[in-house]
Design an enzyme around this catalytic site. Structure first.
Site, mmCIF file in Angstrom:
data_model
loop_
_atom_site.group_PDB
_atom_site.id
_atom_site.type_symbol
_atom_site.label_atom_id
_atom_site.label_comp_id
_atom_site.label_asym_id
_atom_site.label_seq_id
_atom_site.Cartn_x
_atom_site.Cartn_y
_atom_site.Cartn_z
ATOM 1 C CG HIS A 1 6.679 1.372 -0.151
ATOM 2 N ND1 HIS A 1 6.953 2.147 -1.257
ATOM 3 C CD2 HIS A 1 5.339 1.388 -0.011
ATOM 4 C CE1 HIS A 1 5.821 2.606 -1.760
ATOM 5 N NE2 HIS A 1 4.822 2.167 -1.011
ATOM 6 C CE LYS B 1 -3.994 2.939 -8.583
ATOM 7 N NZ LYS B 1 -3.261 2.998 -7.322
ATOM 8 N NE ARG C 1 0.833 7.231 3.309
ATOM 9 C CZ ARG C 1 0.590 7.430 2.030
ATOM 10 N NH1 ARG C 1 1.541 7.811 1.231
ATOM 11 N NH2 ARG C 1 -0.615 7.251 1.539
ATOM 12 C CB SER D 1 4.858 5.823 -4.933
ATOM 13 O OG SER D 1 5.328 4.718 -4.207
#
Length: 158
Positions: A17, A41, A90, A128
């Protein structure tokens, strides 16, 4: 003034990040790192904790602002008069999802531009979720997160 937003959950912030944030800060006059509050979440860190960690690890970058939002990103962008959304990619799988989101954002607000930035190769596998899972099972995360984040994880898992 060119302003970009780097949105995300940042639960927790990783060196991947930070790579995207730092590189964006060199291209824009101002970068808002916006923590998403998503009630569906169950994050490890609260929004407040994530904001605090982000402030600590970006304090040496002068044109960074840390904020949070809920709801649609396009609404946040309009409210804050942001010129661009920057999303780190990514892998191809990231692109598919982010491409759909960018098109939807453009449909909802034609003024919104999304910039895709490829992550640096040393962070291309990093997320993460992987950090939390690795740390939880006593794996080494040195060099993958800032030291302050590692300390925060240690506190969470004591």
């Amino acid at each position: 003034m060119k302003t970009a937003v780097c949105p995300g959950s940042f639960d927790p912030v990783t060196n991947g990040h930070l790579d995207i944030i730092k590189r964006t800060s060199k291209m824009m006059d101002k970068v808002i790192v916006a923590v998403l509050y998503n009630p569906s979440k169950n994050p490890l860190f609260s929004v407040e904790e994530r904001i605090t960690l982000l402030r600590e690890v970006t304090k040496d970058i002068p044109n960074i602002e840390i904020d949070c939002f809920s709801g649609l990103l396009v609404d946040y962008v309009k409210e804050k008069r942001i010129n661009a959304i920057v999303k780190g990619l990514r892998a191809v799988s990231d692109f598919e999802y982010e491409f759909q989101m960018a098109l939807m954002n453009k449909k909802l607000n034609p003024e919104v531009e999304t910039i895709f930035m490829m992550t640096s190769s040393e962070f291309s596998y990093l997320s993460s979720s992987i950090i939390k899972e690795t740390f939880k099972f006593k794996g080494c995360i040195d060099g993958l997160v800032p030291d302050k984040v590692k300390k925060a994880l240690e506190k969470k898992y004591e």
